[in-house]
Design an enzyme around this catalytic site. Structure first.
Site, mmCIF file in Angstrom:
data_model
loop_
_atom_site.group_PDB
_atom_site.id
_atom_site.type_symbol
_atom_site.label_atom_id
_atom_site.label_comp_id
_atom_site.label_asym_id
_atom_site.label_seq_id
_atom_site.Cartn_x
_atom_site.Cartn_y
_atom_site.Cartn_z
ATOM 1 N N GLY A 90 0.873 -1.175 0.000
ATOM 2 C CA GLY A 90 0.000 0.000 0.000
ATOM 3 C C GLY A 90 0.907 1.220 0.000
ATOM 4 O O GLY A 90 1.907 1.258 0.725
ATOM 5 N N LYS A 91 0.570 2.207 -0.821
ATOM 6 C CA LYS A 91 1.478 3.345 -0.956
ATOM 7 C C LYS A 91 1.693 4.068 0.373
ATOM 8 O O LYS A 91 2.797 4.487 0.693
ATOM 9 C CB LYS A 91 0.955 4.300 -2.026
ATOM 10 N N GLU A 140 -4.756 6.751 -2.723
ATOM 11 C CA GLU A 140 -5.424 5.456 -2.571
ATOM 12 C C GLU A 140 -6.528 5.525 -1.508
ATOM 13 O O GLU A 140 -7.112 4.516 -1.164
ATOM 14 C CB GLU A 140 -4.407 4.353 -2.231
ATOM 15 N N LEU A 151 11.160 9.786 -13.147
ATOM 16 C CA LEU A 151 11.215 9.288 -14.531
ATOM 17 C C LEU A 151 11.887 7.925 -14.631
ATOM 18 O O LEU A 151 12.386 7.551 -15.699
ATOM 19 C CB LEU A 151 11.968 10.308 -15.398
ATOM 20 N N GLY A 152 11.959 7.182 -13.527
ATOM 21 C CA GLY A 152 12.583 5.864 -13.569
ATOM 22 C C GLY A 152 14.048 5.966 -13.963
ATOM 23 O O GLY A 152 14.804 6.765 -13.393
ATOM 24 N N GLY A 183 15.819 9.374 -14.403
ATOM 25 C CA GLY A 183 16.114 10.273 -13.289
ATOM 26 C C GLY A 183 14.889 11.008 -12.755
ATOM 27 O O GLY A 183 13.772 10.485 -12.799
ATOM 28 N N ASP A 202 12.828 -5.325 -9.407
ATOM 29 C CA ASP A 202 11.386 -5.181 -9.183
ATOM 30 C C ASP A 202 11.122 -3.715 -8.854
ATOM 31 O O ASP A 202 11.631 -3.207 -7.849
ATOM 32 C CB ASP A 202 11.010 -6.104 -8.013
ATOM 33 N N ASP A 252 7.461 4.931 -3.775
ATOM 34 C CA ASP A 252 7.194 5.099 -2.340
ATOM 35 C C ASP A 252 8.489 5.345 -1.571
ATOM 36 O O ASP A 252 8.519 6.158 -0.633
ATOM 37 C CB ASP A 252 6.475 3.868 -1.784
ATOM 38 N N ALA A 254 15.545 0.823 -3.983
ATOM 39 C CA ALA A 254 14.318 0.018 -3.875
ATOM 40 C C ALA A 254 14.128 -0.923 -5.062
ATOM 41 O O ALA A 254 13.534 -1.992 -4.912
ATOM 42 C CB ALA A 254 13.095 0.931 -3.743
HETATM 43 O O1 RIB Z 1 3.447 1.746 -4.847
HETATM 44 C C1 RIB Z 1 3.392 0.359 -4.677
HETATM 45 C C2 RIB Z 1 2.133 -0.040 -3.968
HETATM 46 O O2 RIB Z 1 1.043 0.310 -4.782
HETATM 47 C C3 RIB Z 1 2.009 -1.509 -3.706
HETATM 48 O O3 RIB Z 1 2.486 -1.868 -2.432
HETATM 49 C C4 RIB Z 1 0.527 -1.795 -3.926
HETATM 50 O O4 RIB Z 1 -0.120 -2.174 -2.769
HETATM 51 C C5 RIB Z 1 -0.073 -0.489 -4.479
HETATM 52 O O5 RIB Z 1 -0.797 0.158 -3.527
#
Ligand code: RIB
Length: 314
Positions: free
Chosen positions: A41-42, A142, A225-226, A229, A250, A256, A286
């Site tokens: 979850g973010k 969210e 921008l992954g 940068g 991954d 986050d 990350a």
């Molecule tokens: O940003 C990644 C998160 O987005 C994941 O952990 C997933 O739960 C979604 O909320």
């Protein structure tokens, strides 16, 4: 740098992560190579990232009265994240995330918010003390936008810096109009930036998109921008900060990690550009670890990566 205070109003999602060579097309079945569950979850990821980056962190949100919810509560304690304002909802279960990670490391995610969708403006008002005592408030999308708006209003009255990660971007860009003028730092990725600026798919003209968003929201904009940068647009002008050259395992949770570290460094009094460099390093770290929560880096790891790149910070 002394430890600042970060308050996160956000989501909890139990991530059921599937790995496959590529995502299936409509009507197609693809055989995956692994299945794992991680806390995510973010909101939760960003709280963990801020805490590991050294901030005294509190979280406001809703969990279900179920095994997933209890795992989150235990982990908040483990990370020393203050949780007096986390409500256990007896009517709806804990939110679920369904990330699909491709062999390239890229991900796509379906979320089922459940208890997260019941976080209300009243919940936020009841937790006003946590926002008022924080140096930085971290928001994502969210949760119901009314809850985010209420939090931003309380933060504005108490001079708490508001960082908004507009993820997932709303289908209707007007849904976040209530946050206009209340955001100090806007942190979208390119897709979210393009959607918020009403440009549809990811617009490659990041300078134009960032300028539009700065004009609309009124604060600083940093677009992640992954591998390209981070694009920063602040009072000193625009700058592209290059990405670290790291292996990608991954990408779930990279944004986050960036937001949590950005919040921690800003809360501790760092300049925006300095905080962005630390956050950029956190995002890079990350992507080298599977899952979201396990991938949130420590302050020591962030400083070590920056040290190796001769961008020495203290
Ligand atoms: O940003 C990644 C998160 O987005 C994941 O952990 C997933 O739960 C979604 O909320």
């Amino acid at each position: 740098v002394s430890n600042g205070r970060v308050c996160v109003i956000g989501s909890f999602m139990m991530d059921l992560i599937v790995r496959a060579a590529r995502r299936p097309q409509a009507g197609e079945t693809v055989v995956g190579s692994s299945f794992t569950t991680f806390l995510g979850g973010k909101g939760f990821n960003q709280a963990v990232a801020a805490a590991r980056a050294g901030a005294r962190t509190s979280m406001i949100g809703r969990l279900g009265d179920d095994d997933y919810g209890r795992r989150f509560l235990a982990h908040l304690d483990h990370e020393s994240i203050e949780r007096s304002y986390v409500i256990v909802d007896t009517e709806v279960g804990t939110g679920i995330g369904l990330p699909l990670v491709e062999d390239s490391g890229e991900n796509s995610i379906v979320i089922v918010p459940q208890a997260n969708s019941r976080v209300s403006a009243a919940d936020v008002r009841a937790a006003a003390a946590a926002i008022q005592s924080a140096d930085v408030l971290l928001l994502q999308l969210e949760l119901p936008v009314e809850a985010a708006c209420e939090a931003a209003r309380i933060a504005r009255e108490s001079a708490t810096t508001v960082i908004l990660n507009p993820a997932p971007a709303p289908g209707d860009a007007g849904a976040v109009d209530g946050l206009v003028g209340l955001v100090d730092v806007l942190v979208p990725n390119l897709t979210e930036a393009s959607q918020l600026a009403r440009r549809g798919a990811a617009d490659p003209d990041v300078a134009r998109t960032a300028t539009d968003l700065r004009d609309r929201f009124g604060g600083i904009v940093t677009v992640t921008l992954g591998s390209a940068g981070v694009y920063v647009l602040d009072g000193d002008g625009a700058q592209l900060i290059p990405a670290h050259n790291v292996p990608v395992v991954d990408t779930v949770g990279a944004g986050d990690a960036y937001c949590g570290a950005l919040g921690a460094w800003l809360a501790a009094g760092a300049s925006l550009r300095h905080a962005v460099r630390c956050a950029n390093a956190a995002g890079a770290l990350a992507v080298g670890t599977p899952g979201a929560e396990p991938a949130m880096p420590t302050r020591a790891a962030i400083l070590s990566l920056l040290d190796g790149d001769a961008l020495r910070v203290t």
